[in-house]
Design a protein around this motif. Structure first.
Motif, short mmCIF file in Angstrom:
data_model
loop_
_atom_site.label_atom_id
_atom_site.label_comp_id
_atom_site.label_asym_id
_atom_site.label_seq_id
_atom_site.Cartn_x
_atom_site.Cartn_y
_atom_site.Cartn_z
N PRO A 335 -5.57 20.18 55.53
CA PRO A 335 -5.50 21.73 55.51
C PRO A 335 -4.06 22.15 56.42
CG PRO A 335 -7.18 21.09 56.60
CD PRO A 335 -6.86 19.98 56.02
N ALA A 336 -3.66 21.14 57.20
CA ALA A 336 -2.66 21.39 58.07
C ALA A 336 -1.01 21.37 57.21
CB ALA A 336 -2.75 20.71 59.30
N LEU A 337 -1.27 20.71 56.40
CA LEU A 337 0.11 20.35 55.61
C LEU A 337 0.64 21.52 54.78
CD1 LEU A 337 -0.26 16.75 53.95
CD2 LEU A 337 0.48 17.34 56.26
N THR A 338 1.97 21.84 55.01
CA THR A 338 2.48 23.11 54.21
C THR A 338 3.66 22.46 53.38
OG1 THR A 338 3.43 25.16 54.40
CG2 THR A 338 3.98 23.49 56.07
N MET A 339 3.90 23.10 52.20
CA MET A 339 4.85 22.91 51.34
C MET A 339 6.11 23.94 51.72
SD MET A 339 6.45 21.15 48.84
CE MET A 339 5.22 20.39 48.04
N LEU A 340 5.58 25.10 51.81
CA LEU A 340 6.42 26.38 51.98
C LEU A 340 6.85 26.76 53.47
CD1 LEU A 340 4.93 28.58 49.10
CD2 LEU A 340 6.91 27.12 48.83
N GLY A 341 6.16 26.52 54.37
CA GLY A 341 6.20 27.12 55.67
C GLY A 341 5.68 28.52 55.54
N ALA A 342 5.02 28.80 56.77
CA ALA A 342 4.18 30.11 57.09
C ALA A 342 5.20 31.36 56.52
CB ALA A 342 3.77 30.17 58.63
N GLU A 343 6.53 31.25 56.79
CA GLU A 343 7.25 32.72 56.66
C GLU A 343 7.49 32.76 55.01
OE1 GLU A 343 10.62 34.58 55.61
OE2 GLU A 343 10.63 32.52 55.63
N GLN A 344 7.89 31.49 54.58
CA GLN A 344 8.01 31.62 52.90
C GLN A 344 6.80 31.93 52.25
OE1 GLN A 344 10.55 29.03 49.73
NE2 GLN A 344 9.76 28.07 51.51
N ARG A 346 4.28 33.60 53.14
CA ARG A 346 4.07 34.99 53.29
C ARG A 346 5.02 36.06 52.40
NH1 ARG A 346 3.50 34.08 58.94
NH2 ARG A 346 5.58 34.66 59.20
N TRP A 347 6.24 35.48 52.50
CA TRP A 347 7.26 36.26 51.60
C TRP A 347 6.95 36.06 50.23
CZ3 TRP A 347 9.97 33.33 47.96
CH2 TRP A 347 11.29 34.12 47.48
N LEU A 348 6.62 34.98 49.76
CA LEU A 348 6.16 34.65 48.36
C LEU A 348 4.88 35.42 47.94
CD1 LEU A 348 6.40 33.36 45.44
CD2 LEU A 348 4.98 31.49 46.47
N LEU A 349 3.96 35.59 48.66
CA LEU A 349 2.61 36.43 48.31
C LEU A 349 3.03 37.88 48.22
CD1 LEU A 349 0.04 34.26 50.32
CD2 LEU A 349 0.39 34.03 47.96
N ASN A 394 -3.78 25.08 45.99
CA ASN A 394 -5.08 25.55 45.44
C ASN A 394 -5.15 27.01 46.05
OD1 ASN A 394 -5.39 23.10 44.38
ND2 ASN A 394 -7.13 22.46 45.73
N ALA A 395 -4.75 27.16 47.23
CA ALA A 395 -4.98 28.64 47.79
C ALA A 395 -3.84 29.46 46.90
CB ALA A 395 -4.66 28.53 49.09
N LEU A 396 -2.75 28.95 46.65
CA LEU A 396 -1.82 29.81 45.95
C LEU A 396 -2.53 30.05 44.47
CD1 LEU A 396 1.05 31.01 45.58
CD2 LEU A 396 1.99 28.74 45.20
N LEU A 397 -3.03 29.10 43.92
CA LEU A 397 -3.47 29.20 42.50
C LEU A 397 -4.33 30.16 42.32
CD1 LEU A 397 -3.51 25.51 41.17
CD2 LEU A 397 -2.00 27.32 40.58
N GLY A 398 -5.03 30.32 43.62
CA GLY A 398 -6.33 31.28 43.92
C GLY A 398 -5.81 32.54 43.83
#
Length: 521
Positions: A335-344, A346-349, A394-398
């Motif tokens: 769960p620590a792995l990120t593709m987008l980074g935290a800021e991007q 949030r921007w996308l959501l 998976n969180a993004l698909l949710g």
């Protein structure tokens, strides 16, 4: 343009919806005059062939657009320009012959940016087609065509969008662009691998310049310049605005953040210097605003475009902020792995949930849907793609379940792979929450053996029931976005091993308004 230069004005059913939503820094001196030759008499003469790399436009707004060129009389040897600032005059008009409504200005081609020119023209009229050209040293560029966006709250109309990626000079000619030109898209979305960093091959259909991989700024400039000399690519660049982002081969295969593919061979400081050179060369050759001027090894590429009330396009950067790739199934579920980074992220959501458009498009360099490479029981994922970042994906698909009509446009795979996006790929009966179109390559992997491809991939279909279509021809995807549906065509060519090719529609697909997923036929 296949139907002639005035098709936008003569086809009310095909309104041009092109806009960018990010804050920008204006660069155009639009009040200045087209300078007479006497104003340049005191300057030393410039070499011939200044506009060898052509012209293009990009990132349009309702009142503006970016115009691009680069002065490069000796394109494969650093550009061949004197080490001084050169004044470049630009001219723009709603009339193809520049007889009426002409806007003029002067931009500076500076040596520290490879004598590239990025003119951010403002004060244009919404929803209009314009023509533009440049002049320097008494030489005139070819004429380019572009379009502005309608007002942001404009409704109705349609959008024709072309999706392209992965153009390896050594794997073949860029013949799909000849067909793309004939199909006359409103905008070209390029999702990565504009150049390849590999060294030259003596057996390739076309040979990379240089003697090895690019590492320095001059080497990256030469590689971009070589690609820009392709006639089909250059013609398409001059025909419609482009929205671009990068993937890995603009820098180094499979890099992640500041981690190269081979850390043992590229120390961190050396790779940071390579990133800095690669990002600057990318900026110098793309029609993007001053917000994309790199700061060392950092560049801002994620941004948002709005096509009236019809569609919003979120362009991602899936390289610069990602964690290093996983190498195992357990690692991919960290769960620590990120593709987008935290800021991007949030921007996308915020963009997806705040959208007032009918269609919400996401340009992702790499594939979002699952690829299970292991036939039968168990899973073996493609870790460089979103499969390697399972928890975040998976969180993004949710989140997609709460978004109107999400459609993902991807590249990277050198094949067409069109899929339903499911809430949980571990459960084939879970809800379909969106659609994904992984566009094939322009030339990468050359003319593949179709029988061998299907012998390898067809046995995996049972393990990937969300796949609707897979294919390995070269080409691009063409989308007609309307209020009721997105109609997609997979356009392919018979060869990229010759300068000319025959194109056809391999498949037609549809995504219907309010019905997540892909329909065939």
């Amino acid at each position: 343009m296949g139907a002639g230069p005035d098709r936008a004005a003569s086809s009310p059913d095909r309104r041009r919806f092109l806009t960018a939503g990010a804050a920008v820094i204006g660069a155009a001196a639009s009040a200045q005059l087209w300078l007479p030759g006497t104003a340049r008499a005191a300057e030393a003469p410039l070499p011939d062939g200044l506009f060898s790399l052509g012209v293009t436009s990009g990132d349009p707004l309702p009142d503006g657009v970016v115009l691009w060129t680069r002065l490069a009389p000796d394109p494969l040897n650093g550009g061949g320009m004197p080490d001084r600032v050169v004044q470049v005059e630009w001219e723009m008009s709603p009339d193809e012959r520049f007889r009426t409504g002409v806007r003029r200005g002067v931009a500076q081609a500076r040596p520290e940016y490879g004598h590239s020119v990025h003119v951010d023209v403002r004060g244009l009229r919404p929803g209009r087609t314009y023509w533009y050209r440049f002049r320097a040293g008494g030489q005139l560029s070819r004429v380019g065509r572009t379009r502005t966006a309608p007002q942001p709250l404009a409704s109705g109309g349609s959008l024709r969008l072309a999706l392209a990626s992965c153009q390896n000079w050594q794997h073949g000619y860029f013949t799909p662009y000849a067909d793309m030109y004939a199909q006359d898209p409103d905008v070209v979305v390029f999702v990565g691998d504009y150049i390849y960093e590999s060294g030259p091959s003596a057996t390739a259909p076309r040979r990379h310049e240089g003697s090895g991989e690019p590492y320095s700024l001059t080497q990256y400039r030469n590689r971009y310049a070589q690609y820009r000399t392709d006639p089909d690519l250059q013609r398409m660049h001059a025909h419609a605005p482009w929205v671009v982002t990068f993937d890995d081969h603009e820098v180094d295969n499979d890099f992640a953040g500041e981690i190269p593919q081979d850390p043992a061979k590229q120390p961190h400081d050396a790779f940071v210097a390579r990133l800095t050179a690669a990002y600057q060369a990318f900026y110098e050759h793309m029609p993007v605003r001053a917000t994309a001027i790199p700061t060392g090894p950092h560049i801002r590429m994620h941004r948002r475009f709005q096509f009236g009330r019809l569609a919003r396009l979120n362009v991602l950067d899936t390289r610069q902020y990602r964690s290093d790739q996983a190498t195992s199934q357990t690692g991919a579920q960290n769960p620590a792995l990120t593709m987008l980074g935290a800021e991007q992220k949030r921007w996308l959501l915020d963009s997806l949930h705040g959208s007032n458009t009918r269609w919400n498009l996401v340009a992702s360099q790499i594939m979002m849907a699952e690829t299970d490479l292991l036939a039968g029981a168990g899973k073996r994922w493609y870790y460089d793609a979103w499969d390697g970042y399972q928890v975040e994906r998976n969180a993004l698909l949710g989140e997609f379940q709460q978004v109107r009509n999400p459609v993902v446009l991807s590249g990277d795979r050198h094949l067409t792979m069109i899929s339903d996006l499911r809430r949980d790929f571990a459960d084939p009966s879970s809800a379909v929450v969106g659609a994904e179109f992984v566009g094939t390559s322009i030339s990468s992997n050359g003319d593949q053996d179709q029988a061998a491809f299907h012998a390898q991939w067809d046995p995996l279909k049972a393990d990937n029931p969300h796949w609707k279509l897979i294919d390995a021809h070269r080409g691009y995807h063409l989308f007609d976005v309307r209020r009721d549906a997105v109609d997609a065509r997979v356009r392919v060519v018979d060869t990229v091993l010759k300068p000319r090719a025959t194109a056809r529609t391999l498949a037609r697909l549809r995504v219907a308004d309010g019905r997540p997923g892909v329909l065939l036929g």
